[in-house]
Design an enzyme around this catalytic site. Structure first.
Site, mmCIF file in Angstrom:
data_model
loop_
_atom_site.group_PDB
_atom_site.id
_atom_site.type_symbol
_atom_site.label_atom_id
_atom_site.label_comp_id
_atom_site.label_asym_id
_atom_site.label_seq_id
_atom_site.Cartn_x
_atom_site.Cartn_y
_atom_site.Cartn_z
ATOM 1 N N CYS A 65 0.827 -1.215 0.000
ATOM 2 C CA CYS A 65 0.000 0.000 0.000
ATOM 3 C C CYS A 65 0.860 1.263 0.000
ATOM 4 C CB CYS A 65 -0.919 -0.006 1.217
ATOM 5 S SG CYS A 65 -1.938 1.458 1.345
ATOM 6 N N CYS A 82 -0.539 4.097 2.258
ATOM 7 C CA CYS A 82 -0.349 3.865 3.704
ATOM 8 C C CYS A 82 1.107 4.097 4.108
ATOM 9 C CB CYS A 82 -0.702 2.433 4.095
ATOM 10 S SG CYS A 82 -2.200 1.804 3.386
ATOM 11 N N ASP A 83 2.051 3.590 3.323
ATOM 12 C CA ASP A 83 3.447 3.512 3.768
ATOM 13 C C ASP A 83 4.417 4.434 3.033
ATOM 14 O OD1 ASP A 83 2.697 1.583 5.609
ATOM 15 O OD2 ASP A 83 2.938 -0.043 4.161
HETATM 16 C C1 LIG Z 1 -3.572 -1.891 1.541
HETATM 17 C C2 LIG Z 1 -4.927 -1.351 1.167
HETATM 18 C C3 LIG Z 1 -5.135 0.010 1.148
HETATM 19 C C4 LIG Z 1 -6.382 0.515 0.810
HETATM 20 N N1 LIG Z 1 -6.585 1.867 0.822
HETATM 21 C C5 LIG Z 1 -7.812 2.355 0.573
HETATM 22 C C6 LIG Z 1 -8.076 3.746 0.651
HETATM 23 O O1 LIG Z 1 -7.186 4.550 0.916
HETATM 24 N N2 LIG Z 1 -9.358 4.170 0.401
HETATM 25 C C7 LIG Z 1 -10.365 3.319 0.102
HETATM 26 O O2 LIG Z 1 -11.499 3.761 -0.067
HETATM 27 N N3 LIG Z 1 -10.134 1.997 0.012
HETATM 28 C C8 LIG Z 1 -8.898 1.497 0.238
HETATM 29 N N4 LIG Z 1 -8.671 0.158 0.158
HETATM 30 C C9 LIG Z 1 -9.781 -0.712 -0.242
HETATM 31 C C10 LIG Z 1 -10.700 -0.973 0.933
HETATM 32 O O3 LIG Z 1 -9.946 -1.344 2.078
HETATM 33 C C11 LIG Z 1 -11.664 -2.079 0.560
HETATM 34 O O4 LIG Z 1 -12.361 -1.726 -0.615
HETATM 35 C C12 LIG Z 1 -12.666 -2.346 1.666
HETATM 36 O O5 LIG Z 1 -12.013 -2.586 2.900
HETATM 37 C C13 LIG Z 1 -13.513 -3.544 1.297
HETATM 38 O O6 LIG Z 1 -14.293 -3.899 2.388
HETATM 39 P P1 LIG Z 1 -14.783 -5.383 2.564
HETATM 40 O O7 LIG Z 1 -15.607 -5.379 3.788
HETATM 41 O O8 LIG Z 1 -15.347 -5.874 1.297
HETATM 42 O O9 LIG Z 1 -13.443 -6.250 2.780
HETATM 43 P P2 LIG Z 1 -12.331 -6.181 3.916
HETATM 44 O O10 LIG Z 1 -12.254 -4.841 4.533
HETATM 45 O O11 LIG Z 1 -11.097 -6.733 3.259
HETATM 46 O O12 LIG Z 1 -12.856 -7.182 5.018
HETATM 47 C C14 LIG Z 1 -12.967 -8.553 4.763
HETATM 48 C C15 LIG Z 1 -12.911 -9.307 6.091
HETATM 49 O O13 LIG Z 1 -13.325 -10.651 5.916
HETATM 50 C C16 LIG Z 1 -12.410 -11.514 6.573
HETATM 51 N N5 LIG Z 1 -12.441 -12.807 5.902
HETATM 52 C C17 LIG Z 1 -11.845 -13.166 4.736
HETATM 53 N N6 LIG Z 1 -12.138 -14.456 4.439
HETATM 54 C C18 LIG Z 1 -12.903 -14.918 5.453
HETATM 55 C C19 LIG Z 1 -13.505 -16.175 5.732
HETATM 56 N N7 LIG Z 1 -13.373 -17.226 4.921
HETATM 57 N N8 LIG Z 1 -14.241 -16.298 6.872
HETATM 58 C C20 LIG Z 1 -14.385 -15.220 7.706
HETATM 59 N N9 LIG Z 1 -13.829 -14.022 7.486
HETATM 60 C C21 LIG Z 1 -13.094 -13.862 6.373
HETATM 61 C C22 LIG Z 1 -11.080 -10.793 6.445
HETATM 62 O O14 LIG Z 1 -10.171 -11.244 7.430
HETATM 63 C C23 LIG Z 1 -11.506 -9.342 6.679
HETATM 64 O O15 LIG Z 1 -11.577 -9.049 8.041
HETATM 65 C C24 LIG Z 1 -7.445 -0.364 0.485
HETATM 66 C C25 LIG Z 1 -7.219 -1.745 0.511
HETATM 67 C C26 LIG Z 1 -5.972 -2.236 0.840
HETATM 68 C C27 LIG Z 1 -5.757 -3.724 0.901
#
Ligand SMILES: Cc1cc2nc3c(=O)[nH]c(=O)nc-3n(C[C@H](O)[C@H](O)[C@H](O)COP(=O)(O)OP(=O)(O)OC[C@H]3O[C@@H](n4cnc5c(N)ncnc54)[C@H](O)[C@@H]3O)c2cc1C
Length: 208
Positions: free
Chosen positions: A30, A33-34
């Site tokens: 990222c 972030c870093d």
């Molecule tokens: C390094 C990085 C930087 C980012 N920076 C930005 C930013 O600056 N601005 C922005 O808008 N977006 C950013 N994003 C994107 C944003 O984080 C994601 O779009 C958002 O978090 C998606 O939300 P989500 O709930 O779909 O998934 P996530 O937030 O990834 O949550 C998924 C969760 O499900 C859990 N999980 C996975 N598999 C399983 C399983 N089989 N059983 C139970 N639990 C499970 C995971 O451990 C995690 O806790 C970034 C993403 C990354 C990786």
């Protein structure tokens, strides 16, 4: 009962020695972030697509030099991004090359780069290794149950309904254009609303 899947997606790894050991000690997935931790330092970015070039350009705001390393002989990123990268004096390009190993002590000190043409290796001193080689949805568990699209993303309609009644999906695990916090949270609200409607219908208490 209804189920909402929001398991997100994960960064693809290089799976080379040092990648896991130096995560958070020079290895990052990222730039936003870093990036600020690498002010006036030399860093490499691994990848050849839009996100790797975008992140590399972002890193030029902080780093002394940013070397983009790609395994093929040309980048996949859009032309406009490539032009911006080539015109940036801080950017260097190393094509037909892969990272063979990341080394260091407490933190990253450099990488061994291997040519994909003749297999020769060179040692390059850097403080940061940013890896952008793709994103994979965390949906392995759903493959036999739900319809998946692309490289394993869950197919849904606009109300977050999947191919199976009662199962909803939202966020990065879903097949969609924009993977951002703002879209994931909005979809979470839509999925919750749809799930509630589904349960109400099962109970015969749906408002009609
Ligand atoms: C390094 C990085 C930087 C980012 N920076 C930005 C930013 O600056 N601005 C922005 O808008 N977006 C950013 N994003 C994107 C944003 O984080 C994601 O779009 C958002 O978090 C998606 O939300 P989500 O709930 O779909 O998934 P996530 O937030 O990834 O949550 C998924 C969760 O499900 C859990 N999980 C996975 N598999 C399983 C399983 N089989 N059983 C139970 N639990 C499970 C995971 O451990 C995690 O806790 C970034 C993403 C990354 C990786």
């Amino acid at each position: 009962m209804s189920v909402i899947i929001s398991s997100g997606a994960s960064h693809k790894k290089l799976n080379v020695p040092g990648e896991k050991e130096f995560l958070g000690k020079g290895v990052s997935y990222c730039a936003t972030c870093d990036g600020p931790f690498f002010r006036d330092k030399d860093v490499i970015v691994v990848g050849g697509g839009d996100s790797s070039v975008q992140e590399a350009l972002y890193l030029t705001k902080f780093a002394k030099t940013v070397t983009l390393i790609h395994r093929k002989d040309r980048l996949r990123a859009t032309k406009i991004l490539q032009e911006r990268a080539f015109n940036n004096p801080k950017m260097k390009l190393l094509l037909s090359s892969v990272v063979a190993e990341i080394y260091g002590d407490e933190t990253v000190k450099g990488v061994w780069i291997k040519s994909t043409i003749d297999g020769k290796e060179i040692k390059v001193s850097v403080s940061g290794v940013f890896i952008f080689v793709g994103y994979v949805p965390n949906t392995l568990f759903a493959g036999n149950i739900l319809k998946l699209e692309g490289s394993g993303y869950i197919s849904t309609d606009n109300n977050m309904k999947t191919s199976v009644p009662g199962i909803f999906a939202c966020g990065d695990a879903r097949n969609k254009m924009l993977q951002q916090v703002v879209t994931a949270t909005g979809e979470g609200a839509a999925a919750a609303f749809s799930a509630q409607e589904y349960v109400d219908e099962l109970k015969g208490t749906a408002y009609k």
